[in-house]
Design a protein around this motif. Structure first.
Motif, PDB file in Angstrom:
ATOM      1  N   ALA A 140       3.193  11.050   4.554  1.00 37.03           N
ATOM      2  CA  ALA A 140       3.961   9.813   4.651  1.00 37.03           C
ATOM      3  C   ALA A 140       3.618   9.050   5.922  1.00 37.03           C
ATOM      4  O   ALA A 140       3.176   9.623   6.918  1.00 37.03           O
ATOM      5  N   GLU A 141       3.842   7.758   5.842  1.00 40.74           N
ATOM      6  CA  GLU A 141       3.492   6.875   6.945  1.00 40.74           C
ATOM      7  C   GLU A 141       4.425   7.071   8.140  1.00 40.74           C
ATOM      8  O   GLU A 141       4.001   7.114   9.277  1.00 40.74           O
ATOM      9  N   ASP A 142       5.736   7.192   7.836  1.00 40.96           N
ATOM     10  CA  ASP A 142       6.714   7.255   8.907  1.00 40.96           C
ATOM     11  C   ASP A 142       7.068   8.709   9.176  1.00 40.96           C
ATOM     12  O   ASP A 142       7.933   9.281   8.547  1.00 40.96           O
ATOM     13  N   ARG A 157       0.829  -1.210   0.000  1.00 34.58           N
ATOM     14  CA  ARG A 157       0.000   0.000   0.000  1.00 34.58           C
ATOM     15  C   ARG A 157       0.861   1.256   0.000  1.00 34.58           C
ATOM     16  O   ARG A 157       0.664   2.166  -0.792  1.00 34.58           O
ATOM     17  N   THR A 158       1.836   1.284   0.932  1.00 36.98           N
ATOM     18  CA  THR A 158       2.727   2.434   0.991  1.00 36.98           C
ATOM     19  C   THR A 158       3.455   2.611  -0.332  1.00 36.98           C
ATOM     20  O   THR A 158       3.600   3.716  -0.840  1.00 36.98           O
ATOM     21  N   GLU A 159       3.891   1.488  -0.878  1.00 39.40           N
ATOM     22  CA  GLU A 159       4.640   1.550  -2.131  1.00 39.40           C
ATOM     23  C   GLU A 159       3.771   2.117  -3.249  1.00 39.40           C
ATOM     24  O   GLU A 159       4.244   2.863  -4.088  1.00 39.40           O
ATOM     25  N   LEU A 189      -3.105   9.773   1.663  1.00 40.34           N
ATOM     26  CA  LEU A 189      -2.944   9.742   3.113  1.00 40.34           C
ATOM     27  C   LEU A 189      -2.538   8.337   3.550  1.00 40.34           C
ATOM     28  O   LEU A 189      -3.331   7.407   3.452  1.00 40.34           O
ATOM     29  N   ASP A 190      -1.305   8.210   4.003  1.00 45.29           N
ATOM     30  CA  ASP A 190      -0.831   6.905   4.466  1.00 45.29           C
ATOM     31  C   ASP A 190      -0.932   6.890   5.984  1.00 45.29           C
ATOM     32  O   ASP A 190      -0.163   7.549   6.665  1.00 45.29           O
ATOM     33  N   GLU A 191      -1.901   6.181   6.468  1.00 47.71           N
ATOM     34  CA  GLU A 191      -2.144   6.098   7.917  1.00 47.71           C
ATOM     35  C   GLU A 191      -2.291   7.487   8.552  1.00 47.71           C
ATOM     36  O   GLU A 191      -1.538   7.855   9.432  1.00 47.71           O
TER      37      GLU A 191
HETATM   38 MG    MG Z   1       2.497   1.197   4.744  1.00 50.85          MG
END
Ligand code: MG
Ligand code: ATP
Ligand code: ATP
Ligand code: MG
Lengths: 496, 320, 324, 310
Positions: free
Chosen positions: A328-330, A287-289, A413-415
């Motif tokens: 971003a997620e992180d 998903r992130t990718e 929107l990642d998380e």
């Molecule tokens: Mg992810």
């Protein structure tokens, strides 16, 4: 349960450059209990944990500890360049007869251990190559295997999806049976009620309630956290997504055949203005990718991205210019710029718009920043505060503000609600809803199924980096989604 | 290896090749030099090459550890010179003093570096830059502003340490080899070594994981100082005197070889073997420049610069 | 100790000499005979040819080698002592039968000399004397006497100032024995006169550092009446600094330096500099003569002091072409 | 906040100013002829080239980089001047600046596009650049006589030396650049978190190349001024160890080597402080050994006070 305190905190106060993060806090953890620590973003949970583990020295108060404490901190705290196995056993490496590290045994032990946590990645590869969720599981394994008397978990499930959450809760239960005391921090109410015995509520650095959890109605817990009356909250409900809104226009984003081997393969995503498309899938499903591929942050083997019918060159700058933004997620490594202030972080991506001939207009900046701080209820002492000093949830809001003020056409929107408290989560969700209504196209990645089901108009389910199915309308139910995801489990069973 | 997923795929093979980019470059360089310059391969030349490399290798070994913790040690050049002078001065009191004095004093300065860096959060670059100045000043002070050069009695046992040979290969080569093997072992097979990687890879996380980061850093800088002092002592034994003018810019040589060897300057990754290969590369190119013989002295540094560039660019491209 | 005769005539070309110490011959060393003509000779230069002295020195060796039909191999140690040792070993390796070495430092070349000894290759050191054994580790030293240069600078200074005044010394690089010797000679030379040293600071043999240091000193000690610079470059830098401070160098502030570069001698001729003591870099003829003599079996002296000229206001204009 | 905490914080932000004032006081009391106009002019003139280099260095350090090649670039600029002085000083200066720009942009290209670590990327030019300068100059020092060119180093406007004026002007420009422009903000963002800056759609590579190019040009400007002041092109010694002086001044001025922050006024003060230290040591005629040790101690003290606390 007999009281047999393993940790006792009395009158602890901790101040950071003007911010009182903990204010005369009392807290007791008894042997064998699972103790929930809850509160809004910035309430002081992580700070209390860091005081307990000795990372921060309190300004005042007394702390008594018995036995060994092992902690999973809020942000993944492992060493990305070292191998998974080395991370897992750092500080207690298996030795051979000569007293040297037995690397073969370390790898074997690590592989065996991690299989129990559902991680099958190569333990000799650098930890950084694992997806965030997988890293979180490694951190969990590391903490649990450390033979501790107390295990502290600061939002351990924030980057896990349902199956991993179950694994984690299973681990917690086992620890509990072994008589280990646990402090559990989470913004997810369901989990808390499923596993915790007692609860302590922090608000603005003060401990406002401590007692058994089961007897405390959910709504009352939320009211304690937010400091608002039960009535007031009831009016708002828990999730804040409104009705589904479907726009009949042409897709504003069309990504076709996105391929980056070996992570994603021929993924298609199309989003219409005003539409919220969810990406569902297991940990590491890509998903992130996919989001990164759309914004141009992932080198592609193949695939095109069209915005409003026009192709976008494959780099972040061009994508941003075309109106794509990605949360971003992180947030620690890919989001915040720690040295800069909240103000500077918020306006960062919108700078070209806020400046003339490269010179920044301070007035326009301040106006935008003030708007977003109020609208997202970002808890800061001043816009000039360093963003690194904010609590995790508030940092997340700052990042959201950064993207919103670029006035994007497409928002990935990642998380987005990772680590955000109940109150703020509802606000963010309402915001997503509102933005979509204004015509924004949103790609929503979330590990929380409810959030996806409520928030998305359409769901794309990924499996092993490829689209495994699309769900729409009536299909948007827990059962259907789990079914689509579960197919993988069945596939696995077939192939074995 | 019993990891279920480890199979030697094509991908991992390329990875090995990438990591050994410097080694590949070295092998190529040596092969070409051997063909083009017949005298390159003479035993005498190789012995000298190894001997010259051994002093740098000892310094670079310490630097490797420092750089893996994400730091840098600019003081090694000065400590190298200081170590030599102290050894030469100490040699009048016998072998032990000659050997121990430079190790102690340089180790102490390294320890101070480490304490300042680990305990006060000052940048390693600037702390060790200050000790570069300090050690040079100290050296001048004990040599009467450089007017005194201490000689080592030619018949003393200490000289043997630098000049003795086995099959024509000097003792320093063996000392450096043993130290590098030990260093590699410490880095990869002890918890101290793991802590070094952790401290450099992600300092905050390492602290949270319970790694004694401060202690690790202190140790690493102490080690670097001590090794620089040892290299100085060996050089003094070899030169039979405590020459005051050596070591200027040696820190940059040491940093270059470490980086050429594939160690990340940002920390968290690196190998001793890489460093040794880096030393080999630098010394071979120097030797080749000499073999060409007709190169104008000003062109020599241009060639060195270009060479350094080519190696790092190649490595970078390989790693992609 | 070595003495220098002042030739008075044009410096350089003839390079007169004064010798001292017990002699050294092929018989004493047991080295084989080598004809200079047609021989492979190695020359190890210490520093980059980036200053006039080194340029002239290397050129002199090269010119003379060409004249005598010598196959010359040249290396440059780039100011790195370990590299000079490798250089010398590689020269031996490449077949040099005779060696001329310009040592980077007085100490530390022992391993290189030992290697030459092992191959029975005679070594002549030029421009800087080493502490190793003459006739054993090396044949002989050809060069200037740096202490003497300092003394002669002092004599010029006494002559120009009438033996009284305040002197600032611009020292060479720290830790360098040329610096040490030229300082010692100068201080010995002014002892007992009315000249007092009010400041001594390093200018690292560099023009801009010399200038910067002089700028500082002239501010804090405006009563300085004389400057002794341990090389011409720093002296020229001092001239610029003094002029900027409103002084007139050569007149209210006397300047004496060592080297004999064209720029400094020109200043002497122009009247804004007091005197320059030459440090003669033209070792070629003398070095090859000595090797030839040694080859013939003649006894050669342990020290061969090359004659250094000096330039002052009376002769600078005529001798300008001799400056390098 | 407690009083001591406030005081430490204040000292931390203003340590370098306190140190400068302290050193000025010391000199006023104990150094002969210190309080003269001529002396102050001397200090400023000597500091000007270092400041110009340090300004560029501060920007580079802000991006979490470092430029070791500044001294070599100064030497290159010095070597270029006599080649073109025949065509007029303006041509010569322009050529020198173009070379500085090219060298800087090359460094930037290596760092941004090729992805080489700054310290190594610029080390190559440090090693090779001076050699190249010497090759261009054929190893020779060339005395310069063009009066218009020399005026740059010796002339003044209303009593203020031209080189000092240029340095001050450049400091103001760089301060404006860092505090007021998109470019400046992007630069510190890249230094603070390059990955995040990339994901925020910032033109990371363009900014990096720009920053190194600016640093190269500024080094060339310093090389031109220093050459003019010396009245000679001296590529062998021009700017030797300038990289260390500049880095020290920047760090002493409170810009952390870890990037994400640029303090221009602090850098100016850092340069002034180091200049005063040098001047004091020379004026008190301390031997080199003591001077070096005292310099080391002052650097440590200044950086200790200004250090970021954990
Ligand atoms: Mg992810
Ligand atoms: N190092 C620091 N410097 C300054 N302020 C800090 C620092 N760490 C925490 N704070 C402040 O202390 C308060 C409590 O933060 P803490 O991280 O404990 O919150 P939290 O309850 O864990 O929130 P979240 O749920 O968002 O993780 C916040 O206002 C935060 O801004
Ligand atoms: N830098 C990398 N190098 C190699 N493999 C990677 C890298 N980043 C991710 N992967 C792998 O690619 C796969 C997809 O990861 P991705 O982060 O897209 O998953 P995800 O579905 O977003 O999961 P999560 O919910 O944890 O974010 C995972 O198996 C992961 O291990
Ligand atoms: Mg928290």
């Amino acid at each position: 349960m007999p009281t047999d305190p393993v940790i006792e905190v009395a009158g602890v106060t901790k101040t950071f450059a003007g911010v009182r993060a903990l204010d005369d806090v009392d807290f007791t953890l008894n042997r064998g209990e699972i103790h929930a620590l809850v509160g809004e973003n910035g309430a002081g949970k992580s700070t209390l944990i860091k005081v307990l583990t000795g990372i921060h020295t309190p300004d005042a108060g007394r702390i008594t500890r018995k036995g060994h404490i092992s902690t999973i901190y809020q942000e993944v705290n492992l060493v990305p360049l070292m191998s998974v196995a080395a991370n897992l056993f750092l500080g207690r490496e298996p030795r051979n007869r000569l007293g040297l590290i037995d690397r073969a045994r370390r790898s074997a032990d690590a592989a065996e251990l991690l299989t129990g946590y559902g991680i099958t990645a190569d333990v000799s590869s650098p930890l950084g190559t694992l997806a965030v969720g997988e890293q979180q599981m490694v951190a969990l394994a590391r903490a649990v295997e450390a033979d501790a008397d107390v295990v502290i978990m600061d939002e351990p499930t924030s980057s896990l999806e349902p199956r991993e959450v179950e694994t984690l809760l299973e681990v917690v239960r086992k620890l509990h049976e072994a008589g280990i005391a646990i402090i559990y921090v989470s913004h997810r109410m369901d989990e808390l009620y499923r596993i915790c015995d007692t609860v302590t509520v922090l608000r603005d650095g003060r401990s406002v309630h401590s007692g058994p959890l089961k007897e405390l109605p959910r709504i009352e817990l939320v009211s304690l956290m937010l400091g608002r009356s039960v009535n007031e909250i009831q009016k708002h409900g828990t999730t804040a997504f409104g009705e589904d809104h479907y726009a009949g226009r042409e897709p504003v984003l069309e990504a076709t055949g996105l391929t980056s081997k070996p992570r994603i393969n021929a993924v298609n995503v199309a989003i219409r203005p005003g539409e919220v498309v969810g990406l569902a899938g297991l940990l590491g499903s890509g998903r992130t990718e996919t989001a990164k591929a759309i914004i141009g942050a992932l080198p592609l083997d193949d695939g095109t991205v069209l915005v409003a019918g026009k192709p976008v060159p494959h780099n972040v700058k061009a994508a941003t210019k075309a109106g794509i933004s990605m949360l971003a997620e992180d947030r620690k490594t890919e989001g915040i710029i720690p040295n800069l202030s909240v103000r500077e972080n918020i306006v960062l991506a919108a700078l070209p718009r806020l400046s003339r001939f490269g010179v920044i207009s301070r007035a326009r900046q301040d106006r935008i920043v003030d708007t977003f701080i109020t609208r997202l209820r970002i808890k800061v002492s001043s816009p000039e505060q360093k963003v690194a000093e904010l609590s995790g949830g508030n940092q997340q809001k700052v990042l959201l503000a950064r993207w919103l003020c670029t006035e994007p056409k497409i928002l990935l929107l990642d998380e987005p609600t990772r680590g955000i408290d109940v109150g703020a989560k509802a606000e963010v969700q309402a915001l997503i809803d509102e933005l979509a209504r204004e015509g924004l196209a949103v790609l929503l990645i979330s590990s929380e199924l409810d959030e996806l089901l409520d928030g998305a108009d359409r769901l794309i389910v990924l499996r092993d980096g490829a689209v495994a199915g699309e769900l729409e309308g009536a299909q948007l139910t827990r059962e259907h989604v789990l079914g689509a995801i579960a197919a993988e489990v069945m596939d696995d069973a077939d192939s074995n | 290896m019993t990891t279920p997923m480890t199979t030697l795929t094509a991908a991992t093979r390329t990875k090995v090749l990438q990591r050994q980019g410097a080694a590949v470059a070295l092998v190529l360089m040596v092969a070409v030099s051997w063909l083009v310059f017949p005298r390159f391969g003479s035993l005498d030349n190789l012995r000298d090459l190894a001997l010259q490399g051994s002093f740098l290798a000892v310094i670079a070994l310490g630097m490797t550890f420092v750089i893996i913790t994400g730091g840098i040690d600019l003081s090694v050049g000065s400590l190298y010179a200081l170590g030599g002078v102290l050894a030469a001065w100490g040699s009048q009191y016998g072998f032990l003093v000659a050997l121990a004095l430079p190790l102690l004093v340089c180790g102490l300065i390294g320890l101070i570096n480490g304490l300042l860096i680990a305990r006060t959060n000052m940048a390693p670059f600037i702390v060790t830059l200050a000790s570069l100045l300090f050690a040079r000043g100290l050296l001048l002070a004990i040599t009467d502003e450089g007017a005194n050069t201490y000689q080592i009695p030619p018949d003393s046992a200490f000289v043997e340490l630098g000049r003795g040979t086995v099959f024509g290969f000097g003792y320093p080569i063996f000392i450096a080899a043993v130290l590098c093997v030990l260093g590699g072992m410490i880095l990869n097979r002890t918890s101290f070594g793991q802590n070094v990687f952790a401290a450099g890879g992600a300092e905050q996380s390492a602290i949270l994981m319970g790694v004694p980061v401060a202690k690790t850093k202190i140790l690493v800088y102490t080690m670097s100082g001590t090794l620089a002092g040892l290299a100085g002592a060996l050089t003094a034994a070899y030169l039979q005197s405590g020459v005051t003018v050596i070591g200027v810019g040696t820190e940059l040589d040491a940093i270059s070889v470490v980086v050429i060897g594939g160690t990340l300057l940002t920390g968290g990754m690196g190998t001793v073997l890489g460093t040794v290969i880096g030393v080999g590369l630098i010394k071979v190119i120097q030797n080749v420049i000499n073999q060409i013989g007709t190169l104008d002295s000003n062109y020599q540094s241009v060639v060195s610069g270009v060479f350094l560039l080519v190696v790092v660019v190649l490595q970078r491209i390989l790693r992609r | 100790s070595p003495q220098t005769t002042n030739s008075g005539g044009p410096a350089a070309s003839a390079a007169q000499q004064q010798t001292s110490g017990p002699g050294c011959s092929r018989a004493k060393t047991g080295y084989p005979q080598v004809d200079v003509k047609g021989a492979t000779v190695g020359f190890s230069q210490s520093e980059k040819e980036a200053n006039p002295f080194r340029v002239a020195e290397t050129q002199s060796i090269k010119d003379e080698a060409a004249k005598r039909g010598v196959n010359l191999l040249v290396t440059n140690a780039q100011s790195d002592l370990n590299k000079q040792i490798s250089d010398i070993k590689s020269l031996l390796d490449r077949g040099a039968k005779l060696l001329i070495v310009a040592p980077l430092n007085s100490d530390g070349l022992q391993p290189a000399f030992d290697a030459a000894k092992a191959k029975q290759v005679p070594v002549i050191t030029i421009d800087r004397k080493v502490t190793s054994q003459p006739c054993t580790d090396y044949l002989t030293f050809i060069g200037s006497d740096f202490v003497e240069q300092g003394k002669r600078a002092a004599q010029q200074m006494v002559k120009a100032t009438g033996g009284s005044g305040k002197v600032a010394i611009l020292l060479g690089a720290s830790g360098n024995n040329v610096t040490v010797d030229r300082t010692k000679g100068f201080k010995d030379g002014i002892a007992g006169t009315g000249l007092t040293v009010v400041a001594e600071q390093t200018g690292e043999f560099d023009r801009s550092k010399g200038q910067a240091v002089m700028e500082q000193l002239i501010q804090s000690n405006p009563d300085i009446t004389a400057v002794y610079a341990e090389n011409d470059e720093m002296g020229v830098g001092a001239v610029t600094a003094l002029k900027a401070a409103g002084k007139s160098p050569g007149k209210d502030v006397k300047i004496v330096s060592v080297d004999g570069t064209r720029n400094a001698v020109q200043l002497v001729a122009d009247g804004s500099y007091t005197a320059v003591i030459e440090s003669n870099p033209r070792f070629g003829p003398l070095a090859f003569d000595t090797l030839e003599k040694f080859g013939k079996g003649d006894e050669i002296p342990q020290n061969i002091v090359i004659s250094d000229d000096e330039y002052d206001t009376t002769n600078a204009a005529q001798k300008l072409s001799n400056a390098y | 906040m407690t009083l001591t905490a406030t005081r430490t914080r204040w000292l931390q932000d203003n340590g370098v100013y306190v140190a400068v004032v302290a050193l000025l006081l010391f000199n006023a009391l104990f150094t002969a002829n210190f309080l003269t106009l001529g002396n102050f002019t001397t200090q400023l003139v000597q500091a000007a080239p270092v400041l110009i280099v340090a300004l560029g260095m501060a920007l580079v350090i802000g991006t979490e980089g470092v430029d070791l090649s500044v001294g070599a670039v100064m030497a290159l600029a010095a070597a270029i001047i006599p080649l073109y002085l025949g065509a007029g000083p303006l041509v010569a200066i322009t050529m020198a600046l173009v070379v500085g720009l090219a060298a800087g942009a090359f460094n930037g290209f290596l760092v941004a596009e090729v992805g080489i670590q700054p310290i190594v990327a610029t080390l190559a030019l440090l090693v090779g650049g001076r050699g190249l300068a010497l090759v261009i100059a054929e190893g020779q020092l060339v005395q310069l006589h063009d009066p218009a060119f020399l005026a740059l180093g010796t002339g003044d406007v209303l009593g203020i030396p031209i080189s000092v004026l240029i340095a001050v002007l450049l400091a103001v420009v760089v301060a404006g650049l860092t505090n007021r422009t998109t470019f400046g903000r992007q630069l510190v963002a890249i230094g603070g978190n390059r990955k995040a800056a990339t994901l925020a759609g910032l033109p990371v590579n363009r900014v990096l190349v720009g920053v190194y190019a600016i640093c190269g040009v500024l080094a060339a400007v310093a090389g031109v001024l220093a050459t003019s002041r010396l009245a000679a092109s001296d590529p062998a010694d021009m700017g030797l160890l300038m990289e260390l002086s500049a880095i020290t001044a920047v760090v002493v001025g409170g810009t952390p080597l870890t990037g994400g922050k640029v303090r221009v006024l602090g850098t100016v003060m850092g340069v002034v402080l180091m200049q005063l230290v040098r001047a004091t040591l020379i004026k008190h005629n301390l031997p080199d050994s003591i001077a070096q040790m005292i310099q080391a101690a002052i650097i440590i003290a200044a950086v200790y006070v200004a250090r970021e606390r954990r």
